[in-house]
Design a protein around this motif. Structure first.
Motif, PDB file in Angstrom:
ATOM      1  N   ASN A  82       3.183   0.965  18.030  1.00 19.16           N
ATOM      2  CA  ASN A  82       3.310  -0.479  18.168  1.00 19.16           C
ATOM      3  C   ASN A  82       3.123  -0.923  19.625  1.00 19.16           C
ATOM      4  O   ASN A  82       2.516  -1.956  19.899  1.00 19.16           O
ATOM      5  CB  ASN A  82       4.652  -0.968  17.633  1.00 19.16           C
ATOM      6  N   ASN A 106       0.646  -9.166  13.566  1.00 23.95           N
ATOM      7  CA  ASN A 106       0.139  -7.848  13.184  1.00 23.95           C
ATOM      8  C   ASN A 106      -1.141  -7.545  13.941  1.00 23.95           C
ATOM      9  O   ASN A 106      -1.927  -8.443  14.209  1.00 23.95           O
ATOM     10  CB  ASN A 106      -0.139  -7.803  11.681  1.00 23.95           C
ATOM     11  N   ALA A 121      -2.022   2.837   1.309  1.00 22.98           N
ATOM     12  CA  ALA A 121      -0.571   2.654   1.160  1.00 22.98           C
ATOM     13  C   ALA A 121      -0.243   1.704   0.019  1.00 22.98           C
ATOM     14  O   ALA A 121      -0.945   0.713  -0.199  1.00 22.98           O
ATOM     15  CB  ALA A 121       0.016   2.128   2.462  1.00 22.98           C
ATOM     16  N   GLU A 125       6.132   7.011   5.565  1.00 20.08           N
ATOM     17  CA  GLU A 125       5.250   7.531   4.514  1.00 20.08           C
ATOM     18  C   GLU A 125       3.903   7.955   5.094  1.00 20.08           C
ATOM     19  O   GLU A 125       3.328   8.956   4.679  1.00 20.08           O
ATOM     20  CB  GLU A 125       5.052   6.480   3.412  1.00 20.08           C
ATOM     21  N   GLU A 153       6.498   5.385  15.508  1.00 18.40           N
ATOM     22  CA  GLU A 153       6.104   4.004  15.218  1.00 18.40           C
ATOM     23  C   GLU A 153       6.228   3.112  16.450  1.00 18.40           C
ATOM     24  O   GLU A 153       5.341   2.299  16.732  1.00 18.40           O
ATOM     25  CB  GLU A 153       6.945   3.446  14.061  1.00 18.40           C
ATOM     26  N   TYR A 183      -3.797   1.567  10.887  1.00 16.25           N
ATOM     27  CA  TYR A 183      -2.392   1.190  10.692  1.00 16.25           C
ATOM     28  C   TYR A 183      -2.213  -0.269  11.092  1.00 16.25           C
ATOM     29  O   TYR A 183      -2.679  -0.703  12.147  1.00 16.25           O
ATOM     30  CB  TYR A 183      -1.492   2.094  11.545  1.00 16.25           C
ATOM     31  N   ARG A 232      -0.161  -1.305   4.499  1.00 15.45           N
ATOM     32  CA  ARG A 232       0.203  -1.107   5.909  1.00 15.45           C
ATOM     33  C   ARG A 232      -0.682  -0.067   6.573  1.00 15.45           C
ATOM     34  O   ARG A 232      -0.827  -0.056   7.785  1.00 15.45           O
ATOM     35  CB  ARG A 232       1.672  -0.640   6.030  1.00 15.45           C
ATOM     36  N   GLU A 252       5.367   0.867   1.409  1.00  9.98           N
ATOM     37  CA  GLU A 252       5.214   2.080   2.210  1.00  9.98           C
ATOM     38  C   GLU A 252       4.959   1.709   3.661  1.00  9.98           C
ATOM     39  O   GLU A 252       4.185   0.804   3.950  1.00  9.98           O
ATOM     40  CB  GLU A 252       4.055   2.937   1.690  1.00  9.98           C
ATOM     41  N   GLY A 253       5.617   2.431   4.563  1.00 11.34           N
ATOM     42  CA  GLY A 253       5.490   2.147   5.984  1.00 11.34           C
ATOM     43  C   GLY A 253       5.146   3.387   6.781  1.00 11.34           C
ATOM     44  O   GLY A 253       4.535   4.329   6.278  1.00 11.34           O
ATOM     45  N   PHE A 254       5.591   3.388   8.029  1.00 14.71           N
ATOM     46  CA  PHE A 254       5.210   4.443   8.958  1.00 14.71           C
ATOM     47  C   PHE A 254       5.733   5.823   8.552  1.00 14.71           C
ATOM     48  O   PHE A 254       5.043   6.823   8.718  1.00 14.71           O
ATOM     49  CB  PHE A 254       5.671   4.092  10.377  1.00 14.71           C
TER      50      PHE A 254
END
Length: 168
Positions: free
Chosen positions: A161, A109, A73, A81, A157, A96, A54, A77-79
């Motif tokens: 986005n 995405n 990542a 982390e 996040e 990202y 990610r 694991e996301g934002f």
């Protein structure tokens, strides 16, 4: 006669005012992109069934000559982390993989370049990262949006986005 002309020409050139110098264009920092940066980025872009990471965090090497991969990542694991891995009092670059909803309602995405430059970082690293940013951005084809953050409160996040979706 030829010698006299040559001598006169030499003397007039010696006393001539030199031509004005063109302004020197701003130079980038000279920091180069380590090849493993592109490899990690290409794996992220391809994703595939494994989904790809990610995010990737990049840093400038201690000798200030290269941009290198600091962290890729792991699955899951996301934002949160990502935020936790960014250092206080320093700078980093991040790619990202943002999940966005298009105007037609389709989820997709989009890759976002995040420039992390902590307000409390010393001036020299901030200047080095700012002057090296174009070198990494131009090399990572497929990144369309940039998000700048100078404090942890900027790193939300939802805001990243939105930027990825083109909603400034």
């Amino acid at each position: 006669a030829v010698t006299a002309v040559t001598e006169a020409t030499r003397q007039s050139r010696a006393h001539a005012v030199p031509p004005p110098q063109a302004p020197v264009p701003p130079q980038s920092s000279g920091v180069q992109l380590n090849p493993d940066c592109l490899e990690a980025f290409e794996k992220m872009k391809l994703g595939g069934k494994g989904g790809g990471p990610r995010f990737i965090i990049y840093k400038i090497s201690a000798d200030k000559k290269f941009i290198e991969v600091e962290y890729v990542a792991q699955a899951g694991e996301g934002f949160a982390e990502l935020k936790a891995k960014l250092p206080d009092d320093d700078c980093r670059y991040v790619i990202y993989d943002a999940l966005i909803t298009t105007k037609s309602g389709v989820e997709t995405n989009k890759l976002v370049f995040i420039a992390w430059s902590d307000d409390n970082a010393p001036v020299k690293p901030k200047m080095l990262y700012a002057s090296s940013k174009d070198a990494i951005k131009k090399s990572l084809n497929g990144v369309q949006e940039e998000f700048q953050a100078t404090e942890r409160g900027d790193l939300e996040e939802e805001e990243v986005n939105k930027k990825a979706a083109g909603n400034k």
